[in-house]
Design a protein around this motif. Structure first.
Motif, PDB file in Angstrom:
ATOM      1  N   LEU B  32       0.814  -1.223   0.000  1.00 57.01           N
ATOM      2  CA  LEU B  32       0.000   0.000   0.000  1.00 57.01           C
ATOM      3  C   LEU B  32       0.845   1.269   0.000  1.00 57.01           C
ATOM      4  O   LEU B  32       0.448   2.280  -0.529  1.00 57.01           O
ATOM      5  CB  LEU B  32      -0.947   0.010   1.206  1.00 57.01           C
ATOM      6  CG  LEU B  32      -1.973  -1.129   1.249  1.00 57.01           C
ATOM      7  CD1 LEU B  32      -2.828  -1.008   2.491  1.00 57.01           C
ATOM      8  CD2 LEU B  32      -2.868  -1.144   0.019  1.00 57.01           C
ATOM      9  N   SER B  33       2.017   1.209   0.680  1.00 55.15           N
ATOM     10  CA  SER B  33       2.850   2.408   0.686  1.00 55.15           C
ATOM     11  C   SER B  33       4.220   2.043   0.131  1.00 55.15           C
ATOM     12  O   SER B  33       4.831   1.062   0.566  1.00 55.15           O
ATOM     13  CB  SER B  33       2.986   2.937   2.119  1.00 55.15           C
ATOM     14  OG  SER B  33       3.280   1.872   2.997  1.00 55.15           O
ATOM     15  N   SER B  34       4.663   2.817  -0.853  1.00 52.74           N
ATOM     16  CA  SER B  34       5.924   2.473  -1.507  1.00 52.74           C
ATOM     17  C   SER B  34       7.121   2.777  -0.602  1.00 52.74           C
ATOM     18  O   SER B  34       8.172   2.190  -0.721  1.00 52.74           O
ATOM     19  CB  SER B  34       6.049   3.246  -2.810  1.00 52.74           C
ATOM     20  OG  SER B  34       5.868   4.619  -2.537  1.00 52.74           O
ATOM     21  N   HIS B 125      10.501   2.936  18.292  1.00 47.87           N
ATOM     22  CA  HIS B 125      10.434   3.624  16.994  1.00 47.87           C
ATOM     23  C   HIS B 125      10.300   2.537  15.945  1.00 47.87           C
ATOM     24  O   HIS B 125      11.084   1.581  15.937  1.00 47.87           O
ATOM     25  CB  HIS B 125      11.709   4.426  16.738  1.00 47.87           C
ATOM     26  CG  HIS B 125      11.919   5.458  17.792  1.00 47.87           C
ATOM     27  ND1 HIS B 125      11.267   6.657  17.799  1.00 47.87           N
ATOM     28  CD2 HIS B 125      12.685   5.431  18.902  1.00 47.87           C
ATOM     29  CE1 HIS B 125      11.639   7.335  18.867  1.00 47.87           C
ATOM     30  NE2 HIS B 125      12.488   6.612  19.558  1.00 47.87           N
ATOM     31  N   SER B 126       9.338   2.721  15.080  1.00 51.37           N
ATOM     32  CA  SER B 126       9.054   1.661  14.134  1.00 51.37           C
ATOM     33  C   SER B 126       9.047   2.195  12.696  1.00 51.37           C
ATOM     34  O   SER B 126       8.467   3.239  12.427  1.00 51.37           O
ATOM     35  CB  SER B 126       7.690   1.063  14.491  1.00 51.37           C
ATOM     36  OG  SER B 126       7.404  -0.014  13.694  1.00 51.37           O
ATOM     37  N   ARG B 127       9.722   1.449  11.799  1.00 50.71           N
ATOM     38  CA  ARG B 127       9.619   1.764  10.373  1.00 50.71           C
ATOM     39  C   ARG B 127       8.655   0.733   9.810  1.00 50.71           C
ATOM     40  O   ARG B 127       8.851  -0.472  10.011  1.00 50.71           O
ATOM     41  CB  ARG B 127      11.002   1.652   9.707  1.00 50.71           C
ATOM     42  CG  ARG B 127      11.944   2.780  10.153  1.00 50.71           C
ATOM     43  CD  ARG B 127      13.170   2.854   9.266  1.00 50.71           C
ATOM     44  NE  ARG B 127      14.089   1.757   9.514  1.00 50.71           N
ATOM     45  CZ  ARG B 127      14.491   0.888   8.594  1.00 50.71           C
ATOM     46  NH1 ARG B 127      14.042   0.974   7.361  1.00 50.71           N
ATOM     47  NH2 ARG B 127      15.341  -0.063   8.895  1.00 50.71           N
ATOM     48  N   GLN B 128       7.619   1.191   9.150  1.00 48.49           N
ATOM     49  CA  GLN B 128       6.573   0.248   8.746  1.00 48.49           C
ATOM     50  C   GLN B 128       6.251   0.332   7.252  1.00 48.49           C
ATOM     51  O   GLN B 128       6.329   1.407   6.654  1.00 48.49           O
ATOM     52  CB  GLN B 128       5.276   0.537   9.526  1.00 48.49           C
ATOM     53  CG  GLN B 128       5.422   0.332  11.014  1.00 48.49           C
ATOM     54  CD  GLN B 128       4.102   0.471  11.769  1.00 48.49           C
ATOM     55  OE1 GLN B 128       3.091   0.878  11.205  1.00 48.49           O
ATOM     56  NE2 GLN B 128       4.120   0.129  13.043  1.00 48.49           N
ATOM     57  N   ILE B 129       5.891  -0.813   6.707  1.00 46.18           N
ATOM     58  CA  ILE B 129       5.333  -0.852   5.345  1.00 46.18           C
ATOM     59  C   ILE B 129       4.034  -1.643   5.443  1.00 46.18           C
ATOM     60  O   ILE B 129       4.001  -2.733   6.031  1.00 46.18           O
ATOM     61  CB  ILE B 129       6.299  -1.524   4.338  1.00 46.18           C
ATOM     62  CG1 ILE B 129       7.566  -0.672   4.185  1.00 46.18           C
ATOM     63  CG2 ILE B 129       5.605  -1.713   2.985  1.00 46.18           C
ATOM     64  CD1 ILE B 129       8.582  -1.244   3.208  1.00 46.18           C
TER      65      ILE B 129
END
Lengths: 252, 551
Positions: B32-34, B125-129
């Motif tokens: 959904l998110s590039s 802290h989270s990096r999400q896709i």
């Protein structure tokens, strides 16, 4: 739990747009919301991209607790579930000759949801009579035109004759074109005759029509638009009235 | 609504975007998110882990969200729960349940937390896709969230890598799609299902462990231990509890810090008074005095806390016209609370308080004397605890029976104190007995304690309210309507007090039954035939029999 019907005898007054936007906004405010698309045309289901199909049809849904739970689908949005329409709802009138069947069918959902919105089909039928008994409030979109007002009068007279006074009536102006003289006059004069009229009105805007193309509630793709903000105010006003009503009915 | 979620641990050597592509192919999902979205997650709980103990998590996700609101509050109940998580968008973090609008989130938090404060216990802290499995109509049927999480302990600049993971969320009505995706993920290399919880890991990074604080006495005693050893263990645990709550009391982030601190004091005092023969007289005298002093200096602030906590309930007990008139009283409470808080902080920073803590700790941690002077010291704790509990129970029954409808409030207060002492003894020595038996007995005691507590609290509060209105008048409050509202409040309290008083006889009769006596006898290993041989106890048993206590 509040059960609120979005209803009018007349079609094309903006019932579905109201149901879709209010359900989305109520869910966004943290309430657990179920929107039941009771109209066999399945417009609400279409807006939420949910397949308008209920296994076993309306008959199974109305007469089994498990059936109603199995038919519920999660929407794409948090806190919001959809009970989709089914083409068999066109025959619901025959299944609802007893006027309390719908109320009983909703009973098992009491714990699971804070708000149940019923997107109703137009007309006065056995289904409508069931809806009147199942809900504690009725939101009535009214276009400020003569015909729409005539049907509002018909509805209120009908409810009075049948002594259906337990529910709060919340008519509001929908699809208002403030450039038109007739709309201006009616929006000013009518609330005097019907003091229950909500203060918020929804303007006639092309963004609302775009809901069909985007297949999403208005705040999702046009959050800053006038009608989107109007729906926010409308929800706040409705929830305020419901709270007030509950406080008045609450025994000491 | 989300039904359930399954977590998969991913090999974090690979990049998140690569994982997204592999997972999308394996599950037929759409990315959904590039780009990666940055999300700050704060876990909230009470300082004594009320949520964690109940198996739930409250997390606040900070991102630019819908409707301009930046914080998404998420309530997640245990994995086995079928109830959907509550979700709410907010502008800022709530401090208590009262900061939330009514609805599911409020209900969930309020049920566990009541008036207590929400505190951040860990942050990630989270990096999400985000990915989703869609149908032909582009409707989401299953959600997949890829995360690379980092924990940053407070005061540290460097983050600690908590690894990559995938959250697979089932949506109501689309369980088949979820099961299919779950199967596909099971076959994917580098993906394994895990029970690992980022919450636990993030808390551990801060130097704490979830559930590391409880106001319950968690000392495990053995019945053959010497009395002085056992008592020292319990008192040391209480001193630790007291010290753990000082910082929170000073910061005033939750009223329960002070409450727990005072409980530790009361428990220590009760144990010293019930077990005084286990310690040298001088020690007992000296530290009882110091503990009483700490109790005394904390009382004014606690009194104000109680009034502030009960304020909404008290206000709503008045007729609607009078409610608004109580606003100046609340302001008065706030002003005095600030002043009392400052006084207490001064006391906490005083030399006397520091001395008390160091010397009390030094004594409790000192090696046990080989030949102690105090008579009770070397006896086994199991035997002594039996005797003390039994004796306090008998005293409670005696005092309770002597109370008549005309007895003064002081008698009931004395009875309440005995009740508390018995409760503290039962809690302190709980590890010596069967959990089930102790729980049963404490539950019976609670019924009586609640009634006595209500009576005494209402009596004290009504008296305090009179004093407060006097002080308000001295401070220049002249509005008649304010005093009328306070008087109405006092009247309500006195009515409730009367009701509690009238209920006492019934509550006491629930406690003073042959069944409860039997339970105490069993617990304290008191043999009834042994008591029958003792002429003194024989007389007492006879008296009990006439009132139906003993068969």
């Amino acid at each position: 739990m509040n059960t609120v019907a979005i209803y009018h005898i007349k079609g094309g007054v903006g019932k579905t747009a109201t149901a879709v936007n209010l359900s989305y906004l109520a869910a966004l405010s943290g309430q657990r919301v179920l929107l039941w698309d009771l109209d066999p045309q399945a417009a609400s289901s279409f807006y939420f991209r949910v397949k308008p199909k209920v296994k076993g049809g309306g008959q199974k849904l109305l007469h089994s607790d498990a059936g109603i739970f199995k038919a519920i689908r999660a929407s794409d949005y948090d806190n919001l579930d959809i009970l989709p329409a089914d083409f068999s709802y066109r025959k619901m009138d025959h299944q609802l000759e007893n006027k309390k069947i719908l109320k009983r069918a909703l009973e098992p959902l009491r714990e699971a949801y804070d708000l149940i919105l019923l997107d109703c089909a137009p007309n006065i039928t056995y289904v409508s009579e069931n809806i009147f008994r199942a809900c504690n409030a009725m939101i009535i979109p009214v276009i400020p035109t003569t015909l729409s007002l005539r049907t509002l009068e018909q509805l209120t007279n009908y409810l009075q004759t049948k002594e259906l006074t337990h529910m709060q009536l919340m008519p509001f102006f929908s699809m208002v074109d403030s450039r038109r003289k007739l709309h201006q006059d009616i929006t000013k004069s009518l609330p005097e005759k019907f003091p229950d009229f909500l203060n918020t009105y929804i303007p006639n805007a092309s963004e609302v029509e775009r809901m069909g193309i985007m297949r999403a509630p208005l705040p999702v793709f046009a959050n800053a638009s006038k009608p989107s903000r109007a729906y926010c105010y409308l929800l706040v006003e409705i929830m305020g009235r419901l709270r007030k009503d509950r406080a008045l009915k609450k025994p000491d | 609504m989300t039904q359930e979620a399954v977590i998969y641990a991913l090999d974090s050597a690979d990049q998140l975007t690569n994982w997204a592509e592999r997972i999308a192919i394996a599950t037929n999902a759409k990315i959904l998110s590039s780009h990666e979205e940055l999300v700050d997650i704060t876990f909230l709980d009470s300082f004594d882990w009320l949520f964690y103990s109940a198996g739930v998590q409250l997390l606040a996700e900070s991102r630019s969200g819908v409707d301009g609101k930046k914080i998404l509050l998420r309530w997640v109940s245990g994995g086995s729960s079928k109830r959907s998580p509550a979700v709410l968008y907010l502008d800022r973090l709530p401090k208590t349940a009262a900061d939330l609008p009514t609805g599911q989130m409020y209900d969930c938090i309020n049920k566990q937390l009541g008036f207590r404060s929400l505190l951040p216990v860990a942050s990630v802290h989270s990096r999400q896709i985000k990915l989703a499995i869609l149908d032909k109509e582009n409707k989401t049927r299953c959600r997949l969230i890829l995360e690379h999480n980092y924990a940053r302990p407070r005061g540290h600049n460097r983050s600690i890598d908590l690894g990559c993971r995938l959250r697979l969320e089932a949506l109501l009505g689309y369980e088949k799609v979820f099961n299919k995706a779950s199967k596909s993920l099971g076959k994917l290399k580098g993906v394994r299902r895990t029970q690992d919880d980022i919450f636990k890991n993030a808390v551990i990074v801060t130097g704490r462990t979830p559930g590391d604080y409880s106001s319950k006495i968690q000392v495990h005693l053995l019945s053959e231990w010497r009395v002085d050893r056992a008592c020292r263990e319990i008192l040391l645990a209480q001193l630790n509890q007291l010290e753990k709550n000082i910082e929170g009391t000073i910061a005033n982030t939750d009223t329960e810090f002070l409450h727990d601190l005072r409980v530790a004091i009361r428990r220590s005092r009760a144990l010293l008074s019930r077990m005084k023969n286990a310690f040298p007289k001088s020690i007992c005298h000296r530290f009882s005095k110091e503990l009483a002093w700490v109790g005394e200096i904390t009382t004014p602030l606690r009194d104000l806390d109680v009034f502030m906590i009960n304020f909404p309930v008290n206000r709503d007990s008045l007729v609607p016209e009078l409610r608004a008139n109580l606003a100046p009283f609340y302001e008065f409470l706030c002003t005095h609370h600030k002043a009392e808080q400052a006084v207490l902080i001064k006391h906490f920073n005083s030399r006397r308080f520091a001395n008390f803590r160091t010397k009390w700790r030094a004594y409790l941690e000192k090696p046990l004397p080989i030949r102690p002077r105090a008579g009770l010291s070397t006896k086994p704790i199991g035997e002594v605890a039996d005797k003390r509990i039994w004796k306090t129970y008998r005293r409670l029954i005696r005092e309770g029976k002597s109370i008549t409808p005309d007895s003064p409030a002081e008698d009931l207060h004395e009875l309440r104190k005995t009740c508390k002492k018995l409760r503290y003894l039962l809690e302190a020595f709980a590890s010596l007995y069967s959990k089930k038996e102790i729980k049963k007995i404490i539950n019976s005691l609670k019924i009586l304690q609640e009634n006595l507590g209500d009576f005494q609290d209402l009596y004290v509060q009504a008296t305090k309210l009179r004093d407060f209105s006097q002080v308000m008048s001295e401070e220049g409050e002249t509005r008649k309507e304010v005093f009328i509202a306070i008087r109405a409040l006092i009247k309500n309290m006195l009515i409730k007090k009367k009701l509690a008083r009238a209920e006492f006889a019934q509550r006491f009769s629930f406690f003073a039954t042959a069944q409860v006596e039997k339970e105490f006898r069993r617990l304290c290993r008191r043999d009834i035939s042994r008591d029958r041989k003792d002429p003194k106890k024989k007389k007492e048993l006879k008296r009990n029999k006439t009132v139906g206590l003993t068969k």
